[in-house]
Design a protein around this motif. Structure first.
Motif, short mmCIF file in Angstrom:
data_model
loop_
_atom_site.label_atom_id
_atom_site.label_comp_id
_atom_site.label_asym_id
_atom_site.label_seq_id
_atom_site.Cartn_x
_atom_site.Cartn_y
_atom_site.Cartn_z
N SER A 114 0.84 -1.21 0.00
CA SER A 114 0.00 0.00 0.00
C SER A 114 0.87 1.25 0.00
CB SER A 114 -0.90 0.03 1.23
OG SER A 114 -1.78 -1.05 1.19
N SER A 115 1.93 1.25 0.84
CA SER A 115 2.86 2.40 0.86
C SER A 115 3.50 2.56 -0.51
CB SER A 115 3.99 2.19 1.87
OG SER A 115 3.47 2.00 3.14
N PHE A 116 3.95 1.45 -1.07
CA PHE A 116 4.61 1.49 -2.38
C PHE A 116 3.70 2.17 -3.41
CE2 PHE A 116 5.58 -0.15 -6.58
CZ PHE A 116 6.96 -0.11 -6.63
N LEU A 117 2.45 1.71 -3.48
CA LEU A 117 1.52 2.25 -4.50
C LEU A 117 1.19 3.72 -4.23
CD1 LEU A 117 -0.91 -0.78 -5.00
CD2 LEU A 117 0.95 -0.04 -6.51
N LYS A 118 1.03 4.07 -2.97
CA LYS A 118 0.73 5.46 -2.60
C LYS A 118 1.85 6.39 -3.08
CE LYS A 118 0.12 8.19 1.68
NZ LYS A 118 1.42 8.82 1.85
N PHE A 119 3.10 6.01 -2.79
CA PHE A 119 4.23 6.89 -3.13
C PHE A 119 4.48 6.92 -4.64
CE2 PHE A 119 5.51 5.96 1.41
CZ PHE A 119 5.01 7.17 1.87
N ARG A 120 4.32 5.78 -5.30
CA ARG A 120 4.53 5.76 -6.76
C ARG A 120 3.44 6.59 -7.45
NH1 ARG A 120 7.91 3.25 -4.40
NH2 ARG A 120 8.52 5.39 -4.04
N HIS A 121 2.24 6.54 -6.90
CA HIS A 121 1.14 7.35 -7.45
C HIS A 121 1.51 8.83 -7.40
CE1 HIS A 121 -2.86 8.90 -8.21
NE2 HIS A 121 -2.79 9.59 -7.09
N GLU A 122 2.18 9.24 -6.31
CA GLU A 122 2.59 10.65 -6.20
C GLU A 122 3.69 11.00 -7.20
OE1 GLU A 122 1.75 10.70 -1.37
OE2 GLU A 122 3.59 11.60 -2.10
N GLU A 123 4.55 10.04 -7.48
CA GLU A 123 5.72 10.32 -8.32
C GLU A 123 5.47 10.16 -9.81
OE1 GLU A 123 8.73 8.62 -4.85
OE2 GLU A 123 8.26 7.41 -6.60
N LEU A 124 4.47 9.35 -10.15
CA LEU A 124 4.24 9.01 -11.56
C LEU A 124 3.59 10.19 -12.30
CD1 LEU A 124 4.78 6.40 -13.20
CD2 LEU A 124 2.40 5.78 -12.83
N HIS A 125 4.12 10.49 -13.47
CA HIS A 125 3.57 11.51 -14.36
C HIS A 125 2.15 11.11 -14.76
CE1 HIS A 125 3.19 13.71 -18.20
NE2 HIS A 125 4.02 14.58 -17.63
N SER A 126 1.31 12.11 -15.09
CA SER A 126 -0.10 11.78 -15.38
C SER A 126 -0.25 10.83 -16.58
CB SER A 126 -0.90 13.06 -15.59
OG SER A 126 -0.29 13.82 -16.61
N GLU A 127 0.72 10.86 -17.50
CA GLU A 127 0.66 9.92 -18.64
C GLU A 127 1.55 8.70 -18.40
OE1 GLU A 127 -1.33 10.22 -21.02
OE2 GLU A 127 -1.86 12.34 -21.14
N GLY A 128 2.05 8.56 -17.17
CA GLY A 128 3.05 7.54 -16.88
C GLY A 128 2.52 6.12 -16.82
N HIS A 129 3.44 5.16 -16.90
CA HIS A 129 3.10 3.74 -16.79
C HIS A 129 4.05 3.08 -15.79
CE1 HIS A 129 0.25 3.13 -20.20
NE2 HIS A 129 0.71 4.32 -20.49
N MET A 130 3.60 1.93 -15.28
CA MET A 130 4.42 1.22 -14.30
C MET A 130 4.35 -0.27 -14.61
SD MET A 130 4.36 1.77 -10.21
CE MET A 130 2.75 1.19 -9.73
N VAL A 131 5.49 -0.95 -14.61
CA VAL A 131 5.51 -2.41 -14.77
C VAL A 131 6.21 -3.02 -13.56
CG1 VAL A 131 6.43 -4.35 -16.12
CG2 VAL A 131 5.45 -2.38 -17.30
N LEU A 132 5.48 -3.86 -12.82
CA LEU A 132 6.05 -4.51 -11.64
C LEU A 132 6.09 -6.02 -11.86
CD1 LEU A 132 3.97 -2.61 -8.90
CD2 LEU A 132 6.17 -1.95 -9.91
N ILE A 133 7.27 -6.59 -11.75
CA ILE A 133 7.41 -8.04 -11.94
C ILE A 133 7.72 -8.64 -10.57
CG2 ILE A 133 8.68 -9.83 -13.18
CD1 ILE A 133 9.44 -7.54 -15.21
N ILE A 134 6.78 -9.45 -10.07
CA ILE A 134 6.91 -9.99 -8.71
C ILE A 134 6.92 -11.52 -8.77
CG2 ILE A 134 5.94 -9.95 -6.37
CD1 ILE A 134 4.43 -7.40 -7.14
N PRO A 135 7.98 -12.16 -8.28
CA PRO A 135 8.03 -13.62 -8.33
C PRO A 135 6.91 -14.22 -7.47
CG PRO A 135 10.13 -12.70 -7.58
CD PRO A 135 9.15 -11.59 -7.60
N GLY A 136 6.36 -15.35 -7.90
CA GLY A 136 5.27 -15.99 -7.14
C GLY A 136 5.42 -17.50 -7.09
N ARG A 137 4.37 -18.14 -6.60
CA ARG A 137 4.35 -19.61 -6.52
C ARG A 137 3.03 -20.11 -7.10
NH1 ARG A 137 0.92 -19.90 -1.88
NH2 ARG A 137 1.21 -17.95 -0.75
N LEU A 138 3.00 -21.39 -7.52
CA LEU A 138 1.78 -21.95 -8.08
C LEU A 138 0.90 -22.58 -7.01
CD1 LEU A 138 3.15 -23.57 -11.36
CD2 LEU A 138 1.54 -21.66 -11.19
N SER A 139 1.54 -23.17 -5.99
CA SER A 139 0.75 -23.91 -5.00
C SER A 139 0.06 -22.97 -4.02
CB SER A 139 1.65 -24.87 -4.23
OG SER A 139 2.56 -24.12 -3.46
#
Lengths: 276, 276
Positions: free
Chosen positions: B204-229
């Motif tokens: 939540s903190s991450f998204l809040k702060f990135r929202h403040e920093e991102l330009h109005s036309e900006g984009h964000m790509v987050l790659i987060i490792p996960g698991r199947l089980s």
């Protein structure tokens, strides 16, 4: 040796580090802080009050010991001027530049962290949010985006040239500044001219690139150490160099260093005459 | 231990460095590069053609081994899209973020320099001018100026939490995850819940702060490792952790490490379930 990689102030924060041995540079910067204050006041008064951020750059910051003297002064002026004009206080992006071989780990780790702690403790600081980033590269090349920097500052750095003056080692007769490694009383007269010409080329590049990077309302303060005497080879500007020259000559006599290495070695450094 | 100062990938470029041991992370990033390409194409198409610069940020860049995979892909798309739209190609500011203890000397020195040499040699690269700066700090806090970044990227980093999950060591009965240092088959059921809650606070903190920093036309790509089980304690997501747990228990048996230190030690790391 690759200049950009190998040339840097001594890193870390230990006893022999640049951070612990730059009191003279701090004194130079402190004495000129009124110029920084004037420039930032003009800048803040000129930008529209809707501007929410300002970008500052310190060129040749080393490990930052003296950067934060400037930053504190700038913050104080921004805070006072904005309050006086009834403008909201902008955020600051601080760009710290030095050559790629600089000790950025010390700068971005312990030095920055101790400055932030000091700010948090001190109730007199203005509390302006600032974000730091380190930009590696030679200031004789482009470093930042076009028109992106509002205030450019450089203190006690522009006496360093981008390279050994052209011509000193490229004649068919071999190195022309034998037995000296700067402009000494023994140097042929054209050595001084070659140093000056190298500075002129370098400083022209510096101004050209900063002009591209500076915002249209931007300001720049450059603090360059100089000498009072007309003769560059007087003790005033070269006393420590003559000590090293004597030391190196001793090492040559003892066979530890080759005479030809000393003959072709020249320091990439210039001290201009200035008048009170 | 201060997390921001002491937690970092292994620096340098040597045999045991992160730079030389992040092939898996490179594979993860390469597999998701089509998302980066899509985002940057949308970005370039949306910004006015008068825009002369774009700011990119890589959060959690370590020593940059995989940053430049992304940068090359981004440059290629910018070049192709601008040519297609008949727009001038913008300059790029690349902001590289990691915690203050990161090895910025390796990143801004040899790693950046070798990438620049590669670009200069390769005729297929687009030759877009780019300026690099390293921004130290936790991405669970503000890092950049408001609305200043056009493209935010983070790969294989957001599984690291900002701290050991609250509650794991603060009960009156002492550490609740004794004998394990992650969510293992031996862990009480609330351990998994505490990890999830810590992630929710952090993200939540991450998204809040990135929202403040991102330009109005900006984009964000987050790659987060996960698991199947569905079960986080299966070998799939925790196999290497179980090896370390066994190793540490051996050190306890041999009296080299205190059992109480192992009991209160928990890794600040989470793997989410994802579905194909």
């Amino acid at each position: 040796m690759t200049l950009e990689r190998d040339f840097h102030m001594l890193g870390g924060t230990g006893e022999s580090s640049y951070a612990a041995n730059s009191t003279l540079q701090k004194k130079i910067a402190s004495g000129a802080m009124f110029l920084v204050e004037e420039a930032v006041e003009l800048l803040v008064s000129a930008i529209p009050s809707s501007k929410t951020s300002l970008v500052l750059a310190d060129l040749g910051c080393a490990t930052g010991a003296n950067t934060f003297v400037m930053l504190s002064a700038v913050m104080e002026v921004i805070s006072t001027t904005c309050t006086k004009l009834g403008q909201p206080i902008p955020e600051i992006q601080l760009l710290l530049n030095d050559l790629p071989g600089n000790d950025f780990n010390a700068l971005l780790g312990p030095v920055l962290s101790s400055y932030k702690q000091k700010i948090n403790k001190s109730m007199s600081e203005s509390g302006i949010p600032f974000y730091t980033a380190a930009a590696p590269g030679s200031f004789y090349e482009r470093l930042f985006l076009k028109r992106s920097v509002h205030f450019i500052y450089s203190s006690a750095c522009l006496h360093w040239l981008s390279q050994v003056p052209l011509g000193l080692n490229s004649t068919t007769e071999g190195p022309i500044n034998k037995g000296s490694f700067w402009i000494s009383k023994k140097s042929p007269p054209n050595v001084s001219k070659m140093y000056l010409e190298q500075f002129q080329r370098d400083f022209s590049s510096f101004l050209k690139f900063r002009h591209e990077e500076l915002h249209s309302e931007g300001h720049m303060v450059l603090i360059i150490p100089g000498r009072l005497s007309a003769d560059p080879s007087t003790e005033e500007s070269a006393v420590w160099i003559s000590w090293y020259e004597e030391g190196l000559q001793d090492l040559v006599s003892e066979g530890i260093v080759k005479a030809s290495d000393v003959d072709s070695f020249n320091i990439l450094y210039i001290f201009h005459q200035w008048r009170r």
